[in-house]
Design an enzyme around this catalytic site. Structure first.
Site, PDB file in Angstrom:
ATOM      1  N   CYS A  35       0.766  -1.179  -0.021  1.00  0.00           N
ATOM      2  CA  CYS A  35       0.017  -0.116  -0.134  1.00  0.00           C
ATOM      3  C   CYS A  35       0.965   1.180   0.083  1.00  0.00           C
ATOM      4  CB  CYS A  35      -0.954  -0.040   1.274  1.00  0.00           C
ATOM      5  SG  CYS A  35       0.004   0.284   2.743  1.00  0.00           S
ATOM      6  N   ASP A  37       2.593   2.718   2.515  1.00  0.00           N
ATOM      7  CA  ASP A  37       2.487   3.359   3.737  1.00  0.00           C
ATOM      8  C   ASP A  37       4.013   3.263   4.529  1.00  0.00           C
ATOM      9  OD1 ASP A  37      -0.038   3.882   3.605  1.00  0.00           O
ATOM     10  OD2 ASP A  37      -0.961   2.549   5.194  1.00  0.00           O
ATOM     11  N   CYS A  60      -2.146   6.489   4.284  1.00  0.00           N
ATOM     12  CA  CYS A  60      -3.657   6.747   4.383  1.00  0.00           C
ATOM     13  C   CYS A  60      -4.126   7.166   5.829  1.00  0.00           C
ATOM     14  CB  CYS A  60      -4.561   5.646   3.856  1.00  0.00           C
ATOM     15  SG  CYS A  60      -4.194   4.307   5.097  1.00  0.00           S
ATOM     16  N   CYS A 104      -2.714  -1.105   8.143  1.00  0.00           N
ATOM     17  CA  CYS A 104      -2.286   0.132   8.429  1.00  0.00           C
ATOM     18  C   CYS A 104      -2.252   0.124   9.927  1.00  0.00           C
ATOM     19  CB  CYS A 104      -3.468   1.301   8.261  1.00  0.00           C
ATOM     20  SG  CYS A 104      -3.843   1.385   6.372  1.00  0.00           S
TER      21      CYS A 104
END
Length: 140
Positions: A35, A37, A60, A104
């Site tokens: 992703c 991150d 995010c 996350c």
């Protein structure tokens, strides 16, 4: 767009403990290639407790919110308490996150664990590069 509970949105819109700690006792850096991150967690210890915790996250809203929540909850706690809080917070937050956002928060938990690991290594006299202080090595 997925709906998030108010407490997650509040931490995304007004994150707490953003930034770096000058001369931290531990830093954990993690990333998620799938992703994109990237997260850093900084801790400062005092008398066996986390005096200060800060983070820097490129990611995010869920990554930012979960980093903020975790840093807020671990301040003033021992390492053992912080790790327990981290696990409890995972369970709490995971129930509110869409399935695709679960990584996350696990990033925030992993960054904390690495920061604690670095702190423990420093306490044991182990350098960041994996060596030992010269005083710990004996010549034969």
């Amino acid at each position: 767009m997925a709906k998030y509970p108010k407490f997650l949105m509040e931490h995304f819109q007004n994150p707490r403990n953003v930034g770096e700690i000058h001369n931290p006792d531990g830093v954990g850096t993690v990333g998620n290639a799938s992703c994109g991150d990237i997260m850093q967690m900084f801790i400062k210890m005092n008398e066996g407790k986390i005096l200060e915790a800060k983070f820097k996250t490129f990611g995010c809203g869920a990554a930012i919110a979960t980093s903020s929540i975790l840093t807020e909850r671990i301040k003033g706690r021992t390492i053992e308490e912080a790790l327990k809080i981290s696990d409890e917070t995972v369970k709490e937050i995971l129930s509110h996150l869409p399935k695709e956002k679960i990584p996350c928060f696990t990033l925030a938990r992993e960054a904390l664990k690495l920061a604690i690991e670095e702190y423990n290594c420093k306490q044991a006299g182990v350098h960041e590069k994996g060596g030992f202080d010269s005083k710990d090595l004996e010549k034969e």
